[in-house]
Design a protein around this motif. Structure first.
Motif, PDB file in Angstrom:
ATOM      1  N   LEU A 153      64.927  79.940  -1.166  1.00 51.15           N
ATOM      2  CA  LEU A 153      64.086  79.799   0.021  1.00 51.15           C
ATOM      3  C   LEU A 153      62.745  79.176  -0.334  1.00 51.15           C
ATOM      4  N   LYS A 154      62.132  79.666  -1.406  1.00 49.39           N
ATOM      5  CA  LYS A 154      60.802  79.179  -1.779  1.00 49.39           C
ATOM      6  C   LYS A 154      60.861  77.763  -2.366  1.00 49.39           C
ATOM      7  N   ALA A 155      61.988  77.389  -2.967  1.00 50.03           N
ATOM      8  CA  ALA A 155      62.141  76.016  -3.448  1.00 50.03           C
ATOM      9  C   ALA A 155      62.170  75.035  -2.277  1.00 50.03           C
ATOM     10  N   ILE A 210      59.367  71.013   1.427  1.00 55.74           N
ATOM     11  CA  ILE A 210      58.914  70.606   2.756  1.00 55.74           C
ATOM     12  C   ILE A 210      57.392  70.598   2.871  1.00 55.74           C
ATOM     13  N   THR A 211      56.715  71.506   2.180  1.00 54.82           N
ATOM     14  CA  THR A 211      55.257  71.614   2.318  1.00 54.82           C
ATOM     15  C   THR A 211      54.495  71.048   1.126  1.00 54.82           C
ATOM     16  N   GLY A 212      55.162  70.889  -0.018  1.00 54.39           N
ATOM     17  CA  GLY A 212      54.489  70.474  -1.243  1.00 54.39           C
ATOM     18  C   GLY A 212      53.884  71.623  -2.025  1.00 54.39           C
ATOM     19  N   ASP A 213      54.013  72.842  -1.522  1.00 56.49           N
ATOM     20  CA  ASP A 213      53.439  74.017  -2.187  1.00 56.49           C
ATOM     21  C   ASP A 213      54.552  74.770  -2.919  1.00 56.49           C
ATOM     22  N   PHE A 214      54.537  74.705  -4.250  1.00 62.11           N
ATOM     23  CA  PHE A 214      55.585  75.357  -5.034  1.00 62.11           C
ATOM     24  C   PHE A 214      55.126  76.655  -5.692  1.00 62.11           C
ATOM     25  N   GLN A 224      70.540  77.079  -9.761  1.00 59.32           N
ATOM     26  CA  GLN A 224      70.775  75.990  -8.809  1.00 59.32           C
ATOM     27  C   GLN A 224      69.496  75.673  -8.038  1.00 59.32           C
ATOM     28  N   ALA A 225      68.812  76.706  -7.564  1.00 59.88           N
ATOM     29  CA  ALA A 225      67.562  76.503  -6.830  1.00 59.88           C
ATOM     30  C   ALA A 225      66.501  75.881  -7.722  1.00 59.88           C
ATOM     31  N   ALA A 226      66.458  76.320  -8.981  1.00 53.28           N
ATOM     32  CA  ALA A 226      65.486  75.738  -9.920  1.00 53.28           C
ATOM     33  C   ALA A 226      65.789  74.267 -10.167  1.00 53.28           C
ATOM     34  N   PHE A 227      67.074  73.917 -10.238  1.00 51.60           N
ATOM     35  CA  PHE A 227      67.420  72.504 -10.389  1.00 51.60           C
ATOM     36  C   PHE A 227      66.865  71.692  -9.223  1.00 51.60           C
ATOM     37  N   TRP A 228      67.092  72.172  -7.998  1.00 55.98           N
ATOM     38  CA  TRP A 228      66.573  71.413  -6.860  1.00 55.98           C
ATOM     39  C   TRP A 228      65.053  71.346  -6.883  1.00 55.98           C
ATOM     40  N   ALA A 229      64.408  72.426  -7.292  1.00 56.80           N
ATOM     41  CA  ALA A 229      62.945  72.391  -7.410  1.00 56.80           C
ATOM     42  C   ALA A 229      62.512  71.339  -8.417  1.00 56.80           C
ATOM     43  N   SER A 230      63.279  71.169  -9.486  1.00 60.57           N
ATOM     44  CA  SER A 230      62.932  70.156 -10.491  1.00 60.57           C
ATOM     45  C   SER A 230      63.003  68.748  -9.906  1.00 60.57           C
ATOM     46  N   GLN A 231      63.819  68.564  -8.868  1.00 60.77           N
ATOM     47  CA  GLN A 231      63.932  67.258  -8.227  1.00 60.77           C
ATOM     48  C   GLN A 231      62.885  67.062  -7.144  1.00 60.77           C
ATOM     49  N   TRP A 232      62.433  68.150  -6.545  1.00 59.38           N
ATOM     50  CA  TRP A 232      61.520  68.058  -5.416  1.00 59.38           C
ATOM     51  C   TRP A 232      60.053  68.147  -5.813  1.00 59.38           C
ATOM     52  N   SER A 241      55.141  69.263 -13.510  1.00 55.29           N
ATOM     53  CA  SER A 241      54.091  70.042 -14.165  1.00 55.29           C
ATOM     54  C   SER A 241      53.755  71.314 -13.394  1.00 55.29           C
ATOM     55  N   THR A 242      53.955  71.313 -12.090  1.00 54.72           N
ATOM     56  CA  THR A 242      53.609  72.493 -11.288  1.00 54.72           C
ATOM     57  C   THR A 242      54.649  73.601 -11.402  1.00 54.72           C
ATOM     58  N   VAL A 243      55.837  73.273 -11.891  1.00 55.07           N
ATOM     59  CA  VAL A 243      56.911  74.268 -11.974  1.00 55.07           C
ATOM     60  C   VAL A 243      57.507  74.352 -13.377  1.00 55.07           C
ATOM     61  N   SER A 244      56.860  73.731 -14.357  1.00 52.15           N
ATOM     62  CA  SER A 244      57.465  73.593 -15.684  1.00 52.15           C
ATOM     63  C   SER A 244      57.755  74.946 -16.334  1.00 52.15           C
ATOM     64  N   GLU A 245      56.839  75.902 -16.211  1.00 55.11           N
ATOM     65  CA  GLU A 245      57.072  77.202 -16.836  1.00 55.11           C
ATOM     66  C   GLU A 245      58.271  77.909 -16.201  1.00 55.11           C
ATOM     67  N   THR A 246      58.399  77.799 -14.891  1.00 58.24           N
ATOM     68  CA  THR A 246      59.536  78.408 -14.208  1.00 58.24           C
ATOM     69  C   THR A 246      60.832  77.726 -14.614  1.00 58.24           C
ATOM     70  N   LEU A 247      60.816  76.418 -14.747  1.00 56.29           N
ATOM     71  CA  LEU A 247      62.032  75.696 -15.143  1.00 56.29           C
ATOM     72  C   LEU A 247      62.456  76.073 -16.556  1.00 56.29           C
ATOM     73  N   ASP A 248      61.491  76.329 -17.421  1.00 55.61           N
ATOM     74  CA  ASP A 248      61.831  76.809 -18.768  1.00 55.61           C
ATOM     75  C   ASP A 248      62.592  78.135 -18.692  1.00 55.61           C
ATOM     76  N   LYS A 249      62.165  78.996 -17.783  1.00 58.92           N
ATOM     77  CA  LYS A 249      62.825  80.288 -17.627  1.00 58.92           C
ATOM     78  C   LYS A 249      64.238  80.116 -17.060  1.00 58.92           C
ATOM     79  N   ALA A 250      64.390  79.167 -16.140  1.00 56.64           N
ATOM     80  CA  ALA A 250      65.721  78.902 -15.590  1.00 56.64           C
ATOM     81  C   ALA A 250      66.653  78.385 -16.675  1.00 56.64           C
ATOM     82  N   ALA A 251      66.122  77.538 -17.561  1.00 60.63           N
ATOM     83  CA  ALA A 251      66.927  77.030 -18.674  1.00 60.63           C
ATOM     84  C   ALA A 251      67.368  78.176 -19.578  1.00 60.63           C
ATOM     85  N   LYS A 252      66.458  79.096 -19.848  1.00 59.40           N
ATOM     86  CA  LYS A 252      66.795  80.246 -20.683  1.00 59.40           C
ATOM     87  C   LYS A 252      67.874  81.095 -20.026  1.00 59.40           C
TER      88      LYS A 252
END
Length: 612
Positions: A75-77, A82-86, A228-236, A240-251
């Motif tokens: 939901l938050k991704a 849509i808003t640019g606020d991640f 899956q949601a983190a993947f879409w966030a990486s595209q949207w 740099s604004t979500v890099s730490e979260t994406l690292d956690k998704a990778a883990k």
């Protein structure tokens, strides 16, 4: 960047002609996040339902599960897209770490991958990925969500993060396990058991050798959905604004590979005999599918032990091509362990093959497969051997039998196939999702007012490749309808199928125009199952008895309600009591967090795909 993803972003740079579905997304999002809607606890944890008097996958509306947390991330991704606020997306993953990835993993450093967990009378193999996970992340703890949480500590165990049985006064969500037997026969037990509550040996149901210990279980489809949601966030997002979260998704994607392995790390395929089917020392124990569960635990004493296990049962509804695709192809969520990308590459292919194997002649998917016939590595009938999938046996009732007929699993997993097709234009995925789409469109009807009817339950007959599906009940479901709409939206965007787009739009419009409430989107539902409040409990050990923290007694005379006496304090309990006394079946609106989020995501995706 993939051409399909660029298409998805075109709405940002085009002159916006209509923003109906964006505005609907934002309205729905604001309702969900409004504190007065009661979707979140005081700590910001999403409840299973806004209402309390609900017994389904959880046994209380204000418990929660990893499914809700994964939907919160999704939901938050979309909100960020849509808003640019991640920042809400980042916060949603922080909530996963804060409340659902267990910190109490005592003796994890004593885990022996050569003996991941003994089982009486069963040969056990070795864990082939432990060392590379340790090398990559310098931790012996498992980075996966436990699936069930008593958000308000109503049971009173007090298994809050890092603690064991602090009791009813503990402040914060408490990890729990759902008891054995069916939902109405079970009674919740603490994940960490130091014998403070329950019987003489706490909630241990084995004869002899009871130890103070902890154990966790994962529903891997939820962890995969979060990835899956983190993947879409990486595209949207700006990475740099979500890099730490994406690292956690990778883990998480790295550790999620435990779902690929047989429960006892025995040979995957043609595994017959608890002793005869060998344990393996390598990845021959991997079926490479997203299975029904991952389990891990250990003892609490000094110099104790810990264990891990995969699962032998693989269900069509849990597969996630998008998570696999992202972990393989998106650098920002690529797992670090040495063979992770290789494993997910095999898994992606295997999942596609499973869809092809399980797809019925009508187009729906059927059941799943198991590496352990009859849950005991028994010898299956010859016809099942002849219809095997990589030596695994077709299983009519994988996991929980009550869940298998539910149509929602069809929509959930088909959505992921459609997204994968949208991303890649893969021809195999196109054939799978086109066949499914043609089937479901033929099964959906709309009345003169535009309201919808879709399948509710289905059943399967025959063995692959000749399995057939029959819809056994039709009705309305908020989440099933929205997931179906999203599936059709992605398929239409990828294929240009105008009929699929029209049905997707009609479903979303029906939800919005006919089922909108102050809290979101809902239906008034009947709950005849509430007769089961007086259902006797299943006690796993003869003559066992125990006591809950609030004094409720668990014994052979106990019922679902008698060990949950706090239900009688629920503000809506009177209508249940009237029903138990012979009155009318209770009816009330239910606002499930996952359904509300699913509707919002479907609205947001439709806007992004079609700029409407």
């Amino acid at each position: 960047m993939n051409v399909s993803i660029l298409t998805l972003f075109s709405f940002f740079i085009l002159n916006v002609k209509a923003e109906v579905y964006r505005d609907r997304f934002l309205e729905q999002y604001n309702k969900i996040t409004n504190p007065e809607s009661s979707y979140f606890s005081k700590d910001g944890v999403p409840y299973h339902t806004a209402e309390t008097l609900v017994v389904e996958s959880t046994d209380y509306g204000h418990e929660t599960d990893s499914e809700a947390f994964s939907y919160n991330v999704y939901l938050k991704a979309v909100y960020g897209a849509i808003t640019g606020d991640f920042e809400p997306f980042n916060d949603a993953w922080d909530m996963i770490e804060r409340y659902m990835i267990p910190r109490l993993q005592t003796n994890s450093e004593r885990y022996d991958p050569k003996n991941p967990g003994t089982a009486s009378g069963i040969t056990v193999g070795q864990d082939p990925i432990f060392q590379e996970l340790l090398d990559a992340y310098n931790t012996t703890e498992v980075y996966i969500m436990h699936w069930l949480s008593d958000v308000d500590n109503i049971y009173g165990f007090g298994n809050i993060q890092g603690e064991c049985e602090l009791g009813p006064e503990a402040n914060g969500p408490s990890f729990v396990n759902l008891g054995q037997g069916s939902l109405w026969e079970g009674f919740n037990t603490p994940t960490c058991d130091n014998f403070t509550y329950g019987g003489v040996n706490g909630f241990q149901f084995s004869v002899g050798n009871a130890r103070r210990s902890y154990n966790y279980g994962a529903g891997p489809d939820a962890d995969a959905r979060a990835i899956q949601a983190a993947f879409w966030a990486s595209q949207w997002a700006n990475t740099s604004t979500v890099s730490e979260t994406l690292d956690k998704a990778a883990k998480m994607g790295d550790f999620l590979r435990y779902t690929f392995f047989d429960q006892h790390f025995k040979r995957a395929g043609n595994c017959i005999g608890e002793l005869e089917c060998p344990g393996t020392t390598d990845k021959n124990s991997s079926h490479y599918l997203i299975s029904w569960g991952i389990s891990w635990g250990g003892s609490l004493e000094d110099k104790g032990y810990s264990w891990r296990s995969g699962n032998s049962v693989c269900y069509y509804g849990y597969q996630n091509l998008v998570a696999a695709y992202g972990l393989i192809n998106e650098p920002s969520i690529r797992p670090k362990a040495a063979t992770a990308v290789e494993d997910w590459t095999v898994s992606l292919e295997r999942q596609l093959e499973l869809y092809e194997y399980l797809q019925t002649s009508e187009g729906a998917f059927a059941a799943g497969v198991t590496n352990s016939w009859n849950k005991s590595y028994a010898n299956p009938p010859q016809e099942y051997k002849d219809a095997s999938f990589y030596g695994m046996w077709f299983d009519y009732q994988p996991g929980y039998a009550d869940a298998n007929p539910w149509f929602g699993f069809q929509a959930w997993t088909a959505d992921r196939v459609a997204q994968y097709y949208y991303l890649t234009k893969n021809e195999r995925a196109r054939k799978i999702i086109k066949k499914w789409t043609d089937w479901i469109i033929s099964e959906i009807t709309f009345d003169e007012n535009g309201d919808f009817t879709i399948p509710s339950n289905i059943k399967w007959d025959g063995l692959p490749p000749d399995t057939k599906v029959t819809v056994t009940a039709y009705g309305q479901s908020i989440g099933s309808a929205s997931a179906t709409a999203r599936t059709l939206s992605y398929y239409a965007a990828a294929s240009g199928d105008t009929t699929a787009k029209k049905v997707a739009k009609n479903l979303l419009d029906a939800l919005w125009n006919h089922h909108r409430t102050a809290r979101g989107i809902s239906l008034e539902e009947s709950f005849s199952s509430y007769t089961n409040f007086n259902h006797k409990l299943y006690i796993p050990l003869a003559n066992w008895s125990g006591v809950y923290p609030n004094g409720d007694v668990i014994d052979n005379n106990a019922t679902f309600l008698s060990v949950r006496s706090w239900f009688k304090d629920d503000p809506d309990w009177s209508m249940v009591q009237d029903y138990l006394d012979g009155g009318a079946v209770p009816r009330f609106e239910v606002h499930r967090f996952w359904e509300q989020s699913d509707v919002a995501v479907a609205l947001g995706v439709y806007y992004m795909l079609f700029n409407e």
